[in-house]
Scaffold this motif. Structure first.
Motif, PDB file in Angstrom:
ATOM      1  N   LEU A  74       0.986  -1.171  -0.118  1.00 12.93           N
ATOM      2  CA  LEU A  74      -0.027  -0.059   0.045  1.00 12.93           C
ATOM      3  C   LEU A  74       0.851   1.133   0.108  1.00 12.93           C
ATOM      4  O   LEU A  74       0.619   2.244  -0.870  1.00 12.93           O
ATOM      5  CB  LEU A  74      -0.791   0.178   1.301  1.00 12.93           C
ATOM      6  CG  LEU A  74      -1.745   1.140   1.412  1.00 12.93           C
ATOM      7  CD1 LEU A  74      -2.624   1.397   0.217  1.00 12.93           C
ATOM      8  CD2 LEU A  74      -2.705   1.118   2.511  1.00 12.93           C
ATOM      9  N   ASN A 106       2.145   1.628  -3.465  1.00  9.88           N
ATOM     10  CA  ASN A 106       1.360   2.121  -4.482  1.00  9.88           C
ATOM     11  C   ASN A 106       0.732   3.511  -4.358  1.00  9.88           C
ATOM     12  O   ASN A 106       0.637   4.228  -5.070  1.00  9.88           O
ATOM     13  CB  ASN A 106       0.238   1.158  -4.470  1.00  9.88           C
ATOM     14  CG  ASN A 106       0.576  -0.214  -5.180  1.00  9.88           C
ATOM     15  OD1 ASN A 106       1.379  -0.492  -5.988  1.00  9.88           O
ATOM     16  ND2 ASN A 106      -0.095  -1.225  -4.800  1.00  9.88           N
ATOM     17  N   LEU A 107       0.666   3.791  -2.865  1.00 12.05           N
ATOM     18  CA  LEU A 107       0.255   5.225  -2.726  1.00 12.05           C
ATOM     19  C   LEU A 107       1.491   6.250  -3.034  1.00 12.05           C
ATOM     20  O   LEU A 107       1.239   7.101  -3.892  1.00 12.05           O
ATOM     21  CB  LEU A 107       0.353   5.745  -1.087  1.00 12.05           C
ATOM     22  CG  LEU A 107      -0.943   5.244  -0.621  1.00 12.05           C
ATOM     23  CD1 LEU A 107      -1.199   5.286   0.870  1.00 12.05           C
ATOM     24  CD2 LEU A 107      -2.188   5.819  -1.351  1.00 12.05           C
ATOM     25  N   THR A 159       1.303   6.298  -6.807  1.00 12.84           N
ATOM     26  CA  THR A 159      -0.001   7.075  -7.232  1.00 12.84           C
ATOM     27  C   THR A 159       0.111   8.530  -7.148  1.00 12.84           C
ATOM     28  O   THR A 159      -0.216   9.313  -7.935  1.00 12.84           O
ATOM     29  CB  THR A 159      -1.094   6.477  -6.588  1.00 12.84           C
ATOM     30  OG1 THR A 159      -1.050   5.345  -6.976  1.00 12.84           O
ATOM     31  CG2 THR A 159      -2.294   7.202  -7.135  1.00 12.84           C
ATOM     32  N   VAL A 160       0.814   9.042  -5.986  1.00  8.72           N
ATOM     33  CA  VAL A 160       0.894  10.505  -5.567  1.00  8.72           C
ATOM     34  C   VAL A 160       1.637  11.211  -6.594  1.00  8.72           C
ATOM     35  O   VAL A 160       1.372  12.038  -6.944  1.00  8.72           O
ATOM     36  CB  VAL A 160       1.367  10.875  -4.192  1.00  8.72           C
ATOM     37  CG1 VAL A 160       1.881  12.028  -3.892  1.00  8.72           C
ATOM     38  CG2 VAL A 160       0.440  10.236  -3.163  1.00  8.72           C
ATOM     39  N   GLN A 179      -8.921   8.648  -7.423  1.00 11.47           N
ATOM     40  CA  GLN A 179      -8.658   7.274  -7.330  1.00 11.47           C
ATOM     41  C   GLN A 179      -7.897   6.825  -6.144  1.00 11.47           C
ATOM     42  O   GLN A 179      -7.868   5.601  -5.730  1.00 11.47           O
ATOM     43  CB  GLN A 179      -7.573   7.057  -8.413  1.00 11.47           C
ATOM     44  CG  GLN A 179      -8.158   7.137  -9.854  1.00 11.47           C
ATOM     45  CD  GLN A 179      -7.281   6.778 -10.858  1.00 11.47           C
ATOM     46  OE1 GLN A 179      -5.921   6.633 -10.691  1.00 11.47           O
ATOM     47  NE2 GLN A 179      -7.749   6.791 -12.062  1.00 11.47           N
ATOM     48  N   ILE A 180      -7.320   7.731  -5.243  1.00 10.53           N
ATOM     49  CA  ILE A 180      -6.944   7.342  -3.938  1.00 10.53           C
ATOM     50  C   ILE A 180      -7.837   7.688  -2.665  1.00 10.53           C
ATOM     51  O   ILE A 180      -7.279   7.787  -1.520  1.00 10.53           O
ATOM     52  CB  ILE A 180      -5.591   7.875  -3.571  1.00 10.53           C
ATOM     53  CG1 ILE A 180      -5.239   9.427  -3.464  1.00 10.53           C
ATOM     54  CG2 ILE A 180      -4.467   7.362  -4.692  1.00 10.53           C
ATOM     55  CD1 ILE A 180      -3.976   9.837  -2.944  1.00 10.53           C
ATOM     56  N   SER A 181      -8.790   8.332  -2.949  1.00  7.53           N
ATOM     57  CA  SER A 181      -9.708   8.919  -1.896  1.00  7.53           C
ATOM     58  C   SER A 181     -10.098   7.812  -0.888  1.00  7.53           C
ATOM     59  O   SER A 181     -10.386   8.315   0.307  1.00  7.53           O
ATOM     60  CB  SER A 181     -10.960   9.733  -2.391  1.00  7.53           C
ATOM     61  OG  SER A 181     -11.952   8.691  -3.211  1.00  7.53           O
ATOM     62  N   TRP A 199      -8.066   5.842   0.482  1.00 11.21           N
ATOM     63  CA  TRP A 199      -7.049   5.148   0.877  1.00 11.21           C
ATOM     64  C   TRP A 199      -6.552   6.470   1.797  1.00 11.21           C
ATOM     65  O   TRP A 199      -5.439   6.268   2.605  1.00 11.21           O
ATOM     66  CB  TRP A 199      -5.889   4.550   0.160  1.00 11.21           C
ATOM     67  CG  TRP A 199      -6.647   3.719  -0.525  1.00 11.21           C
ATOM     68  CD1 TRP A 199      -6.920   3.412  -1.903  1.00 11.21           C
ATOM     69  CD2 TRP A 199      -6.732   2.217   0.076  1.00 11.21           C
ATOM     70  NE1 TRP A 199      -7.291   2.260  -1.968  1.00 11.21           N
ATOM     71  CE2 TRP A 199      -7.469   1.440  -1.216  1.00 11.21           C
ATOM     72  CE3 TRP A 199      -6.728   1.506   1.248  1.00 11.21           C
ATOM     73  CZ2 TRP A 199      -7.963   0.253  -0.905  1.00 11.21           C
ATOM     74  CZ3 TRP A 199      -6.996   0.516   1.609  1.00 11.21           C
ATOM     75  CH2 TRP A 199      -7.501  -0.471   0.217  1.00 11.21           C
ATOM     76  N   VAL A 200      -7.154   7.511   1.848  1.00 10.47           N
ATOM     77  CA  VAL A 200      -6.456   8.854   2.560  1.00 10.47           C
ATOM     78  C   VAL A 200      -7.563   9.390   3.367  1.00 10.47           C
ATOM     79  O   VAL A 200      -8.773   9.206   2.913  1.00 10.47           O
ATOM     80  CB  VAL A 200      -5.966   9.713   1.511  1.00 10.47           C
ATOM     81  CG1 VAL A 200      -4.585   9.174   0.712  1.00 10.47           C
ATOM     82  CG2 VAL A 200      -6.830  10.310   0.375  1.00 10.47           C
ATOM     83  N   TYR A 241      -6.602  14.320   1.595  1.00  8.23           N
ATOM     84  CA  TYR A 241      -7.280  14.630   0.142  1.00  8.23           C
ATOM     85  C   TYR A 241      -7.234  16.051  -0.106  1.00  8.23           C
ATOM     86  O   TYR A 241      -6.787  16.367  -1.065  1.00  8.23           O
ATOM     87  CB  TYR A 241      -8.476  13.955   0.369  1.00  8.23           C
ATOM     88  CG  TYR A 241      -9.100  14.122  -1.035  1.00  8.23           C
ATOM     89  CD1 TYR A 241      -9.181  13.057  -2.163  1.00  8.23           C
ATOM     90  CD2 TYR A 241     -10.006  15.310  -1.454  1.00  8.23           C
ATOM     91  CE1 TYR A 241      -9.735  13.299  -3.140  1.00  8.23           C
ATOM     92  CE2 TYR A 241     -10.685  15.427  -2.595  1.00  8.23           C
ATOM     93  CZ  TYR A 241     -10.519  14.362  -3.384  1.00  8.23           C
ATOM     94  OH  TYR A 241     -11.185  14.424  -4.791  1.00  8.23           O
ATOM     95  N   ARG A 247      -5.158   3.693   6.269  1.00  5.55           N
ATOM     96  CA  ARG A 247      -5.762   4.653   5.890  1.00  5.55           C
ATOM     97  C   ARG A 247      -4.539   5.882   5.992  1.00  5.55           C
ATOM     98  O   ARG A 247      -3.734   5.856   7.045  1.00  5.55           O
ATOM     99  CB  ARG A 247      -6.883   5.395   6.578  1.00  5.55           C
ATOM    100  CG  ARG A 247      -8.305   4.665   5.974  1.00  5.55           C
ATOM    101  CD  ARG A 247      -9.491   5.286   6.047  1.00  5.55           C
ATOM    102  NE  ARG A 247      -9.486   6.455   5.329  1.00  5.55           N
ATOM    103  CZ  ARG A 247     -10.533   7.452   5.191  1.00  5.55           C
ATOM    104  NH1 ARG A 247     -11.321   7.126   6.081  1.00  5.55           N
ATOM    105  NH2 ARG A 247     -10.545   8.383   4.613  1.00  5.55           N
TER     106      ARG A 247
END
Length: 141
Positions: free
Chosen positions: A36, A39-40, A43-44, A56-58, A60-61, A66, A134
């Motif tokens: 995770l 991947n975060l 993605t960031v 797309q990451i909402s 997980w944060v 956000y 999260r």
């Protein structure tokens, strides 16, 4: 048998957040955080480059993370517009990932990102909330 006064006294000492807020989860009850975190971080970087949507990451944060990322997205978008640069998918490689556990249910990690022009570090704090990880903090350095 409990009296109504004893039950009311016990219930009045609880706050609504204890019942309806985020419930902390122990690290032992959560999956390995390394995939995770990596991947975060990936993605960031793509979100800030403009080639991936922040929604797309909402999941997980947290809301604060956000909002902070959304501000950085707007700044990046304006900077690209001023320089008249097109959105280009960044090419980078993931370097070393360092994960520490300061307390039960919390993970702090740093992911090194090697790009063409520079190397960056992304610091992530994950907390176990509601049975999943999260991100409560993400900082691109």
């Amino acid at each position: 048998m409990k009296t109504a006064k004893a039950v009311n006294t016990r219930l009045s000492s609880f706050t609504p957040e204890e019942f309806f807020g985020h419930q902390p989860t122990s690290t032992a009850e959560l999956p390995d955080p390394q995939p995770l975190v990596e991947n975060l971080a990936r993605t960031v970087m793509e979100i800030l480059a403009g080639c991936r949507d922040i929604d797309q990451i909402s999941r997980w944060v947290t809301d604060d993370v956000y909002r902070n990322l959304l501000q950085r997205v707007h700044i990046s978008r304006r900077a690209r517009a001023v320089k008249k640069q097109a959105v280009i998918r960044p090419t980078f490689g993931l370097g070393k990932t360092i994960i520490t556990e300061p307390s039960d249910g919390a993970i702090e990690a740093v992911v090194i990102i090697h790009g063409k022009a520079r190397t960056r570090a992304i610091a992530v704090r994950l907390e176990g909330l509601d049975g999943r990880w999260r991100a409560t903090a993400i900082h691109v350095l």
